[in-house]
Write an enzyme that holds these catalytic residues in place. Structure first.
Site, PDB file in Angstrom:
ATOM      1  CB  SER A  75      15.246   5.523  -8.318  1.00  0.00           C
ATOM      2  OG  SER A  75      14.772   4.240  -7.927  1.00  0.00           O
ATOM      3  N   GLY A  76      17.227   3.171  -9.775  1.00  0.00           N
ATOM      4  CA  GLY A  76      18.149   2.115  -9.368  1.00  0.00           C
ATOM      5  C   GLY A  76      17.516   1.219  -8.324  1.00  0.00           C
ATOM      6  N   GLY A  77      16.384   1.645  -7.796  1.00  0.00           N
ATOM      7  CA  GLY A  77      15.662   0.819  -6.827  1.00  0.00           C
ATOM      8  C   GLY A  77      14.895  -0.279  -7.551  1.00  0.00           C
ATOM      9  CG  HIS A 131      -9.536  -6.922  13.656  1.00  0.00           C
ATOM     10  ND1 HIS A 131      -9.808  -6.110  12.587  1.00  0.00           N
ATOM     11  CD2 HIS A 131     -10.068  -6.305  14.745  1.00  0.00           C
ATOM     12  CE1 HIS A 131     -10.468  -5.043  12.996  1.00  0.00           C
ATOM     13  NE2 HIS A 131     -10.644  -5.131  14.302  1.00  0.00           N
ATOM     14  CG  ASP A 154       9.539  -0.258  -5.803  1.00  0.00           C
ATOM     15  OD1 ASP A 154       9.723  -1.470  -5.585  1.00  0.00           O
ATOM     16  OD2 ASP A 154       9.285   0.568  -4.908  1.00  0.00           O
ATOM     17  CB  SER A 155      12.063   2.864 -10.946  1.00  0.00           C
ATOM     18  OG  SER A 155      13.332   2.798 -10.346  1.00  0.00           O
ATOM     19  CE  LYS A 184      10.551  -2.410  -2.221  1.00  0.00           C
ATOM     20  NZ  LYS A 184      10.659  -1.048  -2.741  1.00  0.00           N
ATOM     21  N   GLY A 209     -13.503  -0.495  11.098  1.00  0.00           N
ATOM     22  CA  GLY A 209     -13.419   0.962  10.951  1.00  0.00           C
ATOM     23  C   GLY A 209     -13.719   1.625  12.278  1.00  0.00           C
ATOM     24  CB  CYS A 260     -14.139  -5.153  13.495  1.00  0.00           C
ATOM     25  SG  CYS A 260     -14.082  -4.180  15.012  1.00  0.00           S
ATOM     26  CE1 TYR A 261     -19.368   1.358  11.475  1.00  0.00           C
ATOM     27  CE2 TYR A 261     -18.575   0.898   9.245  1.00  0.00           C
ATOM     28  CZ  TYR A 261     -19.409   1.585  10.110  1.00  0.00           C
ATOM     29  OH  TYR A 261     -20.300   2.503   9.607  1.00  0.00           O
ATOM     30  CD  GLU A 299      -8.204  -7.818   9.862  1.00  0.00           C
ATOM     31  OE1 GLU A 299      -8.848  -8.862  10.086  1.00  0.00           O
ATOM     32  OE2 GLU A 299      -8.631  -6.684  10.130  1.00  0.00           O
TER      33      GLU A 299
END
Ligand code: XMP
Length: 507
Positions: free
Chosen positions: A218-220, A166, A222-223, A363, A53, A80-81, A168
Site C-alpha cells: 500500500s506504500g505504508g 494495574h 507495514d506492507s 507499530k 478483567g 486485578c481480576y 501496566e
C-alpha cells in the site's frame, strides 16, 4: 528467546502488559485465558501473567485458566481480576467491595520480590469492584492501600504473586519497575527480544516457504516492511502489487511507485483500479459496507493478477499485533471493534496460505525493523493510513467533491504540521469530511459549504489515542488555509475526542 505469556481475561489494559514488557526487551505474548495448557507448555514460558478483567470470580461462567497451570512450576503474577483468581484458587476469599477507580497510595510492606526497590509507597492505579477479604495460606501481604488490605500478596516459595492494582498503566508510579522485578528477577527472563534478532529469525523462517509469494503493498510502512523482509528471504519469488484504488492521499500513487522503483529491487507492479473502486462505492454510505466493498475489489484485482502472473502459494500481508487483537481473531474476550479488512479477510481465497511476518509486532517495533532493513526516512515518518483509505475518512457517500476536499485539506494539515516541526511528533493527522453544511459569507454572499473536521492524535500503538493540543495559532492558520484554498468549505472544526470512547478514524 525467553517468553512471558499473558493470559487475557478481558481487561482493556491486557495488551499494555505485553507492551511494557517488550519495552524492556523481553518477548511477551497475549493469549486467550482458556488457551489449552499444552499450548502454553509448548511455548516454554519463563513466567505467566493473568490480566485483569470485568468478571467476578463468583459469576457463573467466570473466566478461569486451566487449574493445572498452577502446577507448571512457572512463576505467576495475577493483576486485578488475575489477583482475585489467585486468591480464590489458593483458598482465600473474595468479596464485593465499593468500586475503587483511580489512583491510590500503595504502602509497601515487604520490599523483596516484585516490590524490590520500589520504596516506601507509590501511587497505584486501581480499577476494581471485588477485592480479597483474606489471603490464602502460604501467602504474605507485601503491600496495602487504605481501602485494600491485600493489595499485593506473595507466596515467594511458589513464586506466585497477586496485585490488585494495574502496574501496566502509566498512572502507576514505578509500574514498569514492578513488572521488571517479576519478569527479570523472579522469572529470570533474558532481555533477548531485539528487532535485530527478529529480522534474523524472520528471514530464516520465511526462507523456508515454498513457491511464489504475492504481496499487496500500500506504500505504508507495514506492507513495505513485510515485503522487504520477504524479499530478503526469497528474492524474486516475491511479487509485489500496488493498487491505486482512487482512495489515496494527494499524489500518493505516484509517490509510492517512485519510492519502490527508486529504492528497492523488488518485483513491483502498479494497477490502476480507480474507476473500479469508485464505481462500486457509488451510493454506499455504511462504513462497514464500504470496508466490505473495498476488500472485495482488492480480492477481485488480486485474483486477476494472480491468475495472470501465478501460480502463487502464499499471500503476504502486513498485519500487526493490534489488528490481530482488535479483530478478535486472537479469540480473547476483547470484542471486535472494527473489521480491519486486512486481517483474516481472505481465508479461503484462491487457496493461498497467508504469510504475516509482522503479526507479533506493535507499530513502533515495525518502525525499528524498518530502520534496520533500510526503509527510507520519509516513509519511516509517514503517518499510518487505513487500508480502505479515504472511504472511511469521508462520512456518507464517497463523491469526487468530498475526495478532493479531504485530499487538499489533509495536505494542508500535513504541510502546516511539518512547517511547525510537529508532523513527526503526532501519530496521525488528517481532515475528514461529511455531508453536513454550514453557512459562510463569501464576498457579500451567503453560501452553504462543507464542514471539514481536523483530527490530530497522539498515540503509541493506535490502541488508545489522545487528541493533540496543538497551538491555537497553528489551528487558525490551518483553518484559514482550508477555507481560502478550498471553495466548498465554510467551516473547519477540530476533533477533541480521545480513543476510547472515540476511534482514530471517523468510521
Ligand atoms: P481506529 O479508527 O480503529 O484506528 O482507532 C486504529 C488504527 O487503524 C487504522 N485503521 C484501519 N487500518 N483498515 C486498516 O488497514 C481499516 O479498516 C482501518 N480502520 C482504521 C487507523 O488509521 C489507525 O491507525
Amino acid at each position: 528467546m525467553d517468553k512471558i505469556v499473558v493470559l487475557d481475561f478481558g481487561s482493556q489494559y491486557s495488551h499494555l502488559i505485553c507492551r511494557r514488557i517488550r519495552d524492556f526487551s523481553v518477548y511477551a505474548e497475549l493469549l486467550p485465558f482458556d488457551t489449552p495448557l499444552e499450548e502454553i507448555n509448548k511455548m516454554n514460558p519463563k513466567g505467566i501473567i493473568f490480566s485483569g478483567g470485568p468478571a467476578s470470580v463468583y459469576d457463573s461462567g467466570a473466566p478461569v485458566p486451566d487449574e493445572k497451570i498452577f502446577q507448571l512450576q512457572v512463576p505467576i503474577l495475577g493483576i486485578c481480576y488475575g489477583h482475585q483468581i489467585i486468591v480464590n484458587n489458593f483458598g482465600g476469599k473474595i468479596k464485593r467491595a465499593n468500586k475503587e477507580y483511580g489512583s491510590s497510595v500503595l504502602t509497601i510492606d515487604s520490599d523483596s520480590g516484585i516490590l524490590n526497590g520500589i520504596g516506601d509507597s507509590v501511587r497505584a492505579w486501581m480499577s476494581h469492584g471485588d477485592e480479597a477479604e483474606d489471603v490464602p495460606e502460604g501467602f504474605e501481604i507485601i503491600g496495602h492501600t487504605e481501602n485494600s488490605r491485600y493489595a499485593a500478596i506473595a507466596n515467594k516459595q511458589k513464586t506466585v504473586f497477586g496485585i490488585q492494582f494495574h502496574p501496566e498503566v502509566v498512572h502507576t508510579e514505578k509500574g514498569t519497575e514492578i513488572l521488571k522485578n517479576f519478569v527479570l528477577n523472579v522469572c529470570n527472563a533474558n532481555q533477548d527480544w531485539t528487532m535485530e534478532k527478529f529480522v534474523e529469525n524472520s528471514v530464516e523462517n520465511i526462507s523456508k516457504v515454498d513457491g511464489n509469494v504475492l504481496c499487496g503493498v500500500s506504500g505504508g510502512i507495514d506492507s513495505t516492511v513485510a515485503a522487504l523482509l520477504i524479499h530478503k528471504a526469497i528474492g524474486d519469488r516475491l511479487k509485489c502489487v500496488f493498487v491505486d484504488n482512487g482512495l489515496l492521499r494527494l499524489n500518493e500513487a505516484e509517490e509510492i511507485e517512485n519510492m519502490f522503483k527508486e529504492n528497492f529491487e523488488v518485483n513491483f507492479t502498479k494497477i490502476d483500479g480507480q474507476e473500479q473502486f469508485l464505481s462500486k462505492l457509488n451510493r454506499v454510505v455504511d462504513p462497514e459496507e464500504k470496508r466490505k466493498v473495498v476488500g472485495e475489489e482488492f480480492v477481485n484485482i488480486f485474483t486477476k493478477f494472480s491468475k495472470e502472473n501465478g501460480p502463487f502459494t502464499w499471500l503476504a500481508q502486513g498485519t500487526l499485533y493490534p489488528d490481530v487483537i482488535e479483530s478478535g481473531v486472537s479469540k480473547g474476550p476483547a470484542s471486535v471493534i472494527k473489521t480491519h479488512h486486512n486481517v483474516g479477510g481472505l481465508p479461503d481465497w484462491l487457496n493461498l496460505k497467508v504469510l504475516e511476518p509482522l503479526r507479533d509486532l506493535y507499530k513502533d517495533e515495525v518502525r525499528k525493523v524498518a530502520k534496520i532493513i533500510g526503509v527510507p526516512q520519509n516513509l519511516l515518518v509517514r503517518h499510518p493510513f487505513p487500508g480502505p483509505g479515504l472511504a472511511v475518512r469521508i462520512i456518507g457517500e464517497v463523491t469526487k467533491n468530498k475526495l478532493d476536499i479531504t485530499r487538499i485539506a489533509s495536505k494542508i494539515v500535513e504541510e502546516e504540521l511539518q512547517n511547525a516541526d510537529l508532523y513527526e511528533k503526532v501519530w496521525q493527522a488528517y481532515a475528514a469530511v461529511g455531508d453536513d453544511k454550514a453557512v459562510g459569507v463569501v464576498g457579500d454572499e451567503r453560501k452553504y459549504g462543507n464542514i471539514v473536521m481536523i483530527r490530530i492524535v497522539d498515540s503509541i500503538d493506535a490502541m488508545t489515542a489522545d487528541w493533540t493540543r496543538i497551538p491555537n495559532e497553528l489551528l487558525e492558520k490551518i483553518s484559514n488555509r482550508i477555507t481560502n484554498e478550498i471553495d466548498d468549505v465554510t467551516w473547519v472544526s477540530y476533533v477533541v475526542s480521545s480513543k476510547p470512547p472515540a476511534t482514530i478514524e471517523p468510521q
